[in-house]
Design an enzyme around this catalytic site. Structure first.
Site, PDB file in Angstrom:
ATOM      1  N   HIS A  24       0.773  -1.256   0.051  1.00  0.00           N
ATOM      2  CA  HIS A  24       0.107  -0.134  -0.073  1.00  0.00           C
ATOM      3  C   HIS A  24       0.622   1.216  -0.009  1.00  0.00           C
ATOM      4  CE1 HIS A  24      -4.149  -1.904   1.336  1.00  0.00           C
ATOM      5  NE2 HIS A  24      -3.661  -2.381   0.328  1.00  0.00           N
ATOM      6  N   HIS A  79     -14.007  -3.732  -2.955  1.00  0.00           N
ATOM      7  CA  HIS A  79     -13.057  -2.692  -2.551  1.00  0.00           C
ATOM      8  C   HIS A  79     -12.520  -1.954  -3.746  1.00  0.00           C
ATOM      9  CE1 HIS A  79     -10.409  -0.558  -0.072  1.00  0.00           C
ATOM     10  NE2 HIS A  79      -9.388  -1.366   0.202  1.00  0.00           N
ATOM     11  N   GLU A  81      -9.699   0.044  -3.799  1.00  0.00           N
ATOM     12  CA  GLU A  81      -8.265   0.484  -3.738  1.00  0.00           C
ATOM     13  C   GLU A  81      -7.550  -0.500  -4.838  1.00  0.00           C
ATOM     14  OE1 GLU A  81      -6.493  -0.001   0.298  1.00  0.00           O
ATOM     15  OE2 GLU A  81      -4.883   1.414  -0.388  1.00  0.00           O
ATOM     16  N   ASP A  83      -4.731  -1.994  -5.318  1.00  0.00           N
ATOM     17  CA  ASP A  83      -4.238  -3.381  -5.276  1.00  0.00           C
ATOM     18  C   ASP A  83      -5.230  -4.361  -5.546  1.00  0.00           C
ATOM     19  OD1 ASP A  83      -5.326  -2.424  -3.012  1.00  0.00           O
ATOM     20  OD2 ASP A  83      -4.150  -4.133  -1.602  1.00  0.00           O
ATOM     21  N   HIS A 148     -11.671  -1.576   4.399  1.00  0.00           N
ATOM     22  CA  HIS A 148     -10.567  -0.749   4.932  1.00  0.00           C
ATOM     23  C   HIS A 148     -10.646   0.697   4.451  1.00  0.00           C
ATOM     24  CE1 HIS A 148      -6.320   0.481   3.441  1.00  0.00           C
ATOM     25  NE2 HIS A 148      -6.240   0.559   4.663  1.00  0.00           N
ATOM     26  N   ASP A 167     -10.191  -6.837   2.355  1.00  0.00           N
ATOM     27  CA  ASP A 167      -9.022  -6.571   3.226  1.00  0.00           C
ATOM     28  C   ASP A 167      -9.175  -7.351   4.384  1.00  0.00           C
ATOM     29  OD1 ASP A 167      -7.617  -5.179   1.353  1.00  0.00           O
ATOM     30  OD2 ASP A 167      -8.065  -3.103   2.215  1.00  0.00           O
ATOM     31  N   TYR A 195      -0.426  -7.299   9.631  1.00  0.00           N
ATOM     32  CA  TYR A 195      -1.336  -6.950   8.516  1.00  0.00           C
ATOM     33  C   TYR A 195      -2.388  -6.151   9.305  1.00  0.00           C
ATOM     34  CZ  TYR A 195      -4.857  -6.878   4.994  1.00  0.00           C
ATOM     35  OH  TYR A 195      -6.074  -6.526   4.044  1.00  0.00           O
ATOM     36  N   HIS A 226      -6.231 -10.617   0.252  1.00  0.00           N
ATOM     37  CA  HIS A 226      -4.794 -11.141   0.329  1.00  0.00           C
ATOM     38  C   HIS A 226      -4.507 -12.239   1.301  1.00  0.00           C
ATOM     39  CE1 HIS A 226      -3.804  -6.954  -0.752  1.00  0.00           C
ATOM     40  NE2 HIS A 226      -4.739  -6.447   0.108  1.00  0.00           N
TER      41      HIS A 226
END
Ligand code: FEO
Length: 401
Positions: A24, A79, A81, A83, A148, A167, A195, A226
């Site tokens: 991140h 999500h 984000e 990634d 997240h 996440d 994490y 993840h």
């Protein structure tokens, strides 16, 4: 590369990235990470989440081992984000889904990232409790704002008893293993703590609200975005671990972080540790030259005291120290007791600056900062030792001893 079928008709189609160590953009992922995406084969073939930028080829290749990517009907975005959705334009261009489901907040993020690309994307915003039928199966959406990001949601498939948790419940593990129970348990626990304390910990109040919702579901698999998939009994284990990490009850351990120029402040760090030890409080000493701030946060998973040392340099603290303090403060872990120390040549501001910083984090400071001129004398080391004793006593009181 092939998809991995972990439940009947449900496949992992993600990407393992052994070389991604800058998670991140601010936290170390020493063992690499995994971007998980999942595919459900049904009357409406459904892809859940995608992967990081540049990794679409891997996803599409794995997906292609089950079905032609063009036969994907639905795409669920848990999500936004990057990634997970950095390869969205490429995946959508190839799969051409009939519908894309995401939360209202994710739609805003999508507009922020992909205003041009998404003009013809068939996006449908959903909210908590909404569900869709994909044939033999149902998908139920639950928003998990701030877990997240504000856009985050999880997707539950009751027929397969799978929670696709984005996440939440993840770990930075790069491995050809697929399930948590296949991994070394001690390393798995460390990666979960690493994490949580670098990504999730500021949102612990939201975690504590979300856990009862998770526990109300009949779950056989928790499939995060993840790391490894939790199955069977491991689902309860990771939920219980999240409760412990979110509650952060007092932990009888201290973390001592420091930077040093000519080893004087380092000597003080060891003296503080000796004082803590004499009072029965274990400590971890971490040189900030040798330990990244994310490793410090991982250590704080097991500690409720933080002691910080820096020599005075140009009337202030050394940069690694302020960098670590800034990072820790932003993540808002529950640190109950602390202290500051440092050596100096002629002005000596650093311990006071550190003390004020720790006070701004609402950390109880049971004694004045230890500030020693040049090389610490025997008496100076004794003062650092005594600070360790005072911190240990204060921490033990917080722990009910
Ligand atoms: Fe793994 Fe918040 O993205």
């Amino acid at each position: 590369m092939k998809a991995f079928e972990f439940a009947n008709g449900v496949y992992w189609v993600g990407c393992v990235d052994y070389d991604h160590h800058d998670f991140h953009g601010y936290s170390k992922s020493p063992e690499g990470t995994t971007y998980n995406a999942y595919f459900i084969k049904d009357e409406k073939n459904t892809l859940i989440d995608t992967v990081a930028p540049g990794k679409a080829g891997t996803l599409l290749c794995r997906l292609g081992s089950v079905i032609e990517p063009e036969k994907v009907d639905y795409l669920v975005i848990n999500h936004m984000e990057l990634d997970h959705e950095g390869s969205l334009p490429e995946v959508i261009a190839r799969c051409k889904p009939e519908k894309i489901f995401c939360s209202t907040m994710a739609l805003k993020s999508m507009e922020g990232y992909y205003a041009k690309e998404m003009q013809n994307w068939p996006v449908q915003a959903v909210k908590s409790g909404d569900s869709i039928s994909i044939g033999k199966r149902t998908l139920v959406f639950q928003e998990t704002r701030m877990l997240h990001w504000p856009d985050s949601m999880v997707t539950y498939c009751p027929e397969e008893k799978i929670l696709f948790s984005q996440d939440a419940f993840g770990q930075n593990i790069a491995s050809t293993e697929h399930f948590a129970d296949e991994h070394d348990p001690a390393d798995f626990l460390k990666r979960c703590k690493e994490y949580y304390f670098n990504i999730v910990v500021p949102y612990s109040p939201q975690v504590l609200k979300a856990l009862p919702v998770v526990e109300s579901l009949d779950i056989e698999f928790i499939a995060p975005d993840h790391g490894l998939i939790h199955r069977g009994e491991d689902c309860k284990k990771i939920v219980d671990l999240y409760r412990v990490m979110a509650e952060q009850k007092p932990r009888k351990r201290a973390v001592i972080i420091y930077d040093t120029m000519w080893h004087s402040t380092e000597q003080l760090a060891y003296a503080v540790s000796a004082g803590l030890e004499e009072e029965g409080v274990p400590s971890t000493i971490m040189s900030l030259k040798e330990n990244h701030h994310s490793a410090v946060m991982t250590a704080l998973a097991d500690a409720s005291a933080l002691v910080v040392g820096s020599p005075t340099h140009n009337n202030t603290v050394l940069p690694y120290v302020m960098s670590a303090l800034t990072y820790i403060k932003g993540l808002r872990p529950k640190i109950l007791v602390g202290g500051a120390f440092g050596s100096y040549g002629w002005s000596g501001e650093s311990p006071k600056i550190i003390n004020e910083f720790l006070a701004s984090m609402k950390i109880e400071l049971p004694c004045d900062p230890v500030r020693e001129n040049w090389r610490p004398s025997h008496d100076g080391l004794q003062r650092a030792h005594d600070m360790g004793v005072a911190i240990a006593k204060a921490l033990k009181a917080k722990c009910g001893e």
